[in-house]
Design an enzyme around this catalytic site. Structure first.
Site, PDB file in Angstrom:
ATOM      1  CG  HIS A 109     -13.866  14.365 -26.326  1.00  0.00           C
ATOM      2  ND1 HIS A 109     -14.297  13.061 -26.450  1.00  0.00           N
ATOM      3  CD2 HIS A 109     -14.748  14.976 -25.487  1.00  0.00           C
ATOM      4  CE1 HIS A 109     -15.407  12.900 -25.735  1.00  0.00           C
ATOM      5  NE2 HIS A 109     -15.691  14.040 -25.135  1.00  0.00           N
ATOM      6  CD  GLU A 162       4.428  38.615 -17.484  1.00  0.00           C
ATOM      7  OE1 GLU A 162       3.556  39.298 -16.931  1.00  0.00           O
ATOM      8  OE2 GLU A 162       4.759  38.765 -18.668  1.00  0.00           O
ATOM      9  CE  LYS A 187       8.289  43.652 -23.255  1.00  0.00           C
ATOM     10  NZ  LYS A 187       7.787  44.400 -22.119  1.00  0.00           N
TER      11      LYS A 187
HETATM   12  O1  LIG Z   1       0.161  46.943 -19.834  1.00  0.00           O
HETATM   13  P1  LIG Z   1       1.435  47.027 -20.598  1.00  0.00           P
HETATM   14  O2  LIG Z   1       2.424  47.966 -19.975  1.00  0.00           O
HETATM   15  O3  LIG Z   1       1.182  47.344 -22.038  1.00  0.00           O
HETATM   16  O4  LIG Z   1       2.122  45.606 -20.540  1.00  0.00           O
HETATM   17  C1  LIG Z   1       1.495  44.497 -21.076  1.00  0.00           C
HETATM   18  C2  LIG Z   1       2.124  43.215 -20.615  1.00  0.00           C
HETATM   19  O5  LIG Z   1       3.482  43.187 -21.000  1.00  0.00           O
HETATM   20  C3  LIG Z   1       4.288  42.639 -19.955  1.00  0.00           C
HETATM   21  O6  LIG Z   1       5.000  43.662 -19.394  1.00  0.00           O
HETATM   22  C4  LIG Z   1       5.241  41.625 -20.464  1.00  0.00           C
HETATM   23  O7  LIG Z   1       5.891  42.086 -21.602  1.00  0.00           O
HETATM   24  C5  LIG Z   1       3.275  42.062 -18.977  1.00  0.00           C
HETATM   25  O8  LIG Z   1       3.787  41.932 -17.711  1.00  0.00           O
HETATM   26  C6  LIG Z   1       2.161  43.028 -19.118  1.00  0.00           C
HETATM   27  O9  LIG Z   1       0.964  42.549 -18.578  1.00  0.00           O
END
Ligand SMILES: O=P(O)(O)OC[C@H]1O[C@](O)(CO)[C@@H](O)[C@@H]1O
EC number: 5.3.1.9
Length: 546
Positions: A387, A356, A512
């Site tokens: 394995h 990421e 999203k």
């Molecule tokens: O802590 P949050 O804001 O819920 O985000 C959770 C995760 O989602 C992300 O933003 C990716 O969608 C990550 O970088 C992050 O760790």
């Protein structure tokens, strides 16, 4: 920095083409002194990169690349709080979360160390109350089950460390069980709630943004379940929910009472946040003293990173080796193989940390990179993976670089009273032997056996798969803290040389938005989605059959 027409990039590319004609075996033949050059011993860590496709010229070239990338200045910018996260205009100060209380770090006129320790005190207050059995549920019974609801950085770090340090679970008045709920489909929470008693559950809602849909569907399910047992929502929120976020107003909106809110800050990246209040489940599990040891170990590594010359600097070396493999040798798969079951979730944690952060194709300036960046990373407990997927490492068609990680000592002071310690020590020796054996066979292939007999093709091991071995004296909160910080800084080193920003993650946003559109279409009576024919057809099938 651009790789075009750059002398050192050209030189390293030439060296790469030349070393590709050679082998790790040849390098060992030519450089018998490799162990004194390419094995670094730093306090409790021993980092052996002798089995990489690197020789002295390459090593010097990589150091020159680091110097030319102003790496030392960039390390200083990171730890002093410059806005290294360019696209979001803020610092990335996970190292500040590990500074001792006596230090200070002024950023924009504010001493961040004071804020950090104020929150640590808040964490300590909650830990102490739960441990003493004084945090009670709506019916007056003490809390016995801690359920962390979060995803990505708000899950993977606490989950990995809580598991890795189970041996250090603190004994307290109540016997605590820990559960982690992350997946949006409800699988984990559905199974879990059936086994729990609402009277004794404490839910930790962990989300930097406090908007992540995955987390809030799980949190809402938990809330509904709690309300089924106690309809007084105010009481349920007060006794059964803690919030951890960088957005207090959103925690308030969801209903988390102020005294149950733990704060961290925008300058802590989600995947770098286990050291902040996000580490509450860790502190609840191993106790505050051990949690502070974890921080102290990471702080030791921060100091090493900031002050050690590049050629002896563990995260710098890990990063340069990573760049050499991915960018110059085009080895685009990397596997992490702990020879210690307690580190089972470390590879998964590193998947987010590395991919990421550095899975990017544009520079901080917006130019498309002309080289390969972050490799695909995966891994598993090494002995189990032997394995499973080691067949491909030994005889497949892919080049894969490997990190072997093992503690030297284990079970030397277990007090299980079962009389099995001696056997467990032997089991650990077996694991160490396998760790060394695998890196040896991966490096040298069939040449590890002296027989000159002609082998059938299916018994041929080519070798020449590069690996690094990290030995740690033993696994404890301090050494784990340093190990994780080493990888965090490795990620930064690689990003700085590639010229990319490791602290944002714009690549996760579009999915999203589109998921939201599709969810609306799934939940409406009609399919009005303006989409592609594949998605529309799948949606029609779902709507017809759901
Ligand atoms: O802590 P949050 O804001 O819920 O985000 C959770 C995760 O989602 C992300 O933003 C990716 O969608 C990550 O970088 C992050 O760790």
């Amino acid at each position: 920095m651009t790789s075009d027409n750059n002398k050192i990039w050209k030189k390293l590319n030439c060296l790469a083409r030349s070393v590709e004609q050679s082998s790790i075996f040849d390098l060992f033949e030519k450089e018998p002194e490799r162990a004194s050059r390419f094995l670094l011993n730093h306090s409790i860590y021993h980092l052996d990169f002798t089995k990489q496709l690197i020789n002295q010229d390459i090593f010097e070239g990589l150091l020159e690349l680091a110097e030319q990338s102003d790496l030392e200045d960039k390390i200083s910018s990171l730890v002093t709080g410059s806005s290294v996260n360019i696209s979001e205009g803020r610092p990335a100060l996970h190292s500040a979360l590990r500074l001792p209380e006596s230090d200070s770090l002024m950023v924009n006129g504010r001493n961040l160390v004071k804020d950090v320790h104020q929150t640590l005190n808040e964490v300590e207050r909650i830990v102490s109350k739960v441990h003493k059995g004084q945090w009670r549920g709506y019916s007056g019974r003490a809390i016995t089950d801690i359920i962390n609801i979060g995803v990505g950085g708000s899950d993977l770090g606490p989950f990995m460390v809580t598991n890795a340090l189970k041996d250090f679970k603190t004994s307290c008045k109540v016997d605590l069980d820990f559960h982690f709920v992350s997946s949006m489909d409800g699988t984990q929470i559905f199974k879990l709630l059936d086994q729990l008693n609402p009277e004794t559950c404490l839910f930790i809602i962990s989300s930097k943004s406090f908007t992540t849909v995955d987390t809030f569907y799980n949190a809402n399910t938990a809330m509904e379940w709690m309300l089924g047992a106690c309809s007084n929502k105010k009481l349920v929120l007060k006794q059964h929910f803690v919030g951890i976020s960088a957005c207090p107003e959103k925690m308030k909106f969801w209903g988390i009472p102020e005294q149950n809110q733990l704060l961290f800050w925008e300058w802590v990246g989600g995947r770098f946040s286990l050291w902040s209040a996000i580490g509450l489940p860790i502190a609840l599990s191993i106790g505050m003293d051990n949690f502070k040891e974890l921080l102290a170990g990471a702080h030791e590594m921060d100091k090493h990173f900031a002050k050690t010359p590049l050629e002896k600097n563990l995260p710098v070396i890990l990063g340069l080796v990573g760049i050499w493999n991915a960018t110059f040798l085009s080895i685009n798969a990397h596997t992490v193989l702990p020879y210690d079951g307690r580190l089972q979730y470390l590879p998964n944690y590193l998947t987010q940390l590395e991919m990421e952060s550095n899975g990017k194709a544009v520079t901080e300036k917006g130019d498309t990179v002309k080289f390969k960046t972050c490799p695909i990373l995966w891994g598993d407990i090494g002995p189990n993976a032997q394995h499973a997927f080691y067949q491909l490492l030994h005889q497949g068609t892919q080049k894969v670089s490997c990190d072997f990680i093992a503690p030297i000592k284990r079970y030397h002071n277990t007090k299980n009273g079962s009389g099995t310690d001696e056997y467990l020590i032997k089991q650990h020796q077996l694991s160490l032997a396998n760790c060394l054996a695998q890196s040896r066979v991966l490096a040298f292939g069939n040449k590890v056996v002296s027989s000159n007999d002609e082998l059938p093709a299916h018994k041929f091991y080519n070798g020449n798969q590069p690996s690094t071995t990290i030995l740690i004296d033993e696994l404890n909160p301090r050494s784990l803290g340093g190990l994780i910080a080493m990888y965090e800084h490795k990620v930064y080193v690689m990003a700085m040389i590639w010229g990319i920003n490791p602290f944002d993650q714009w690549g996760v946003e579009l999915g999203k938005v589109i998921a939201d559109e599709i969810l609306q279409a799934i939940q409406s009576d009609h399919n009005n989605l303006k989409s592609d024919i594949s998605t529309n057809s799948l949606l029609d099938i779902i709507k017809a059959k759901a």
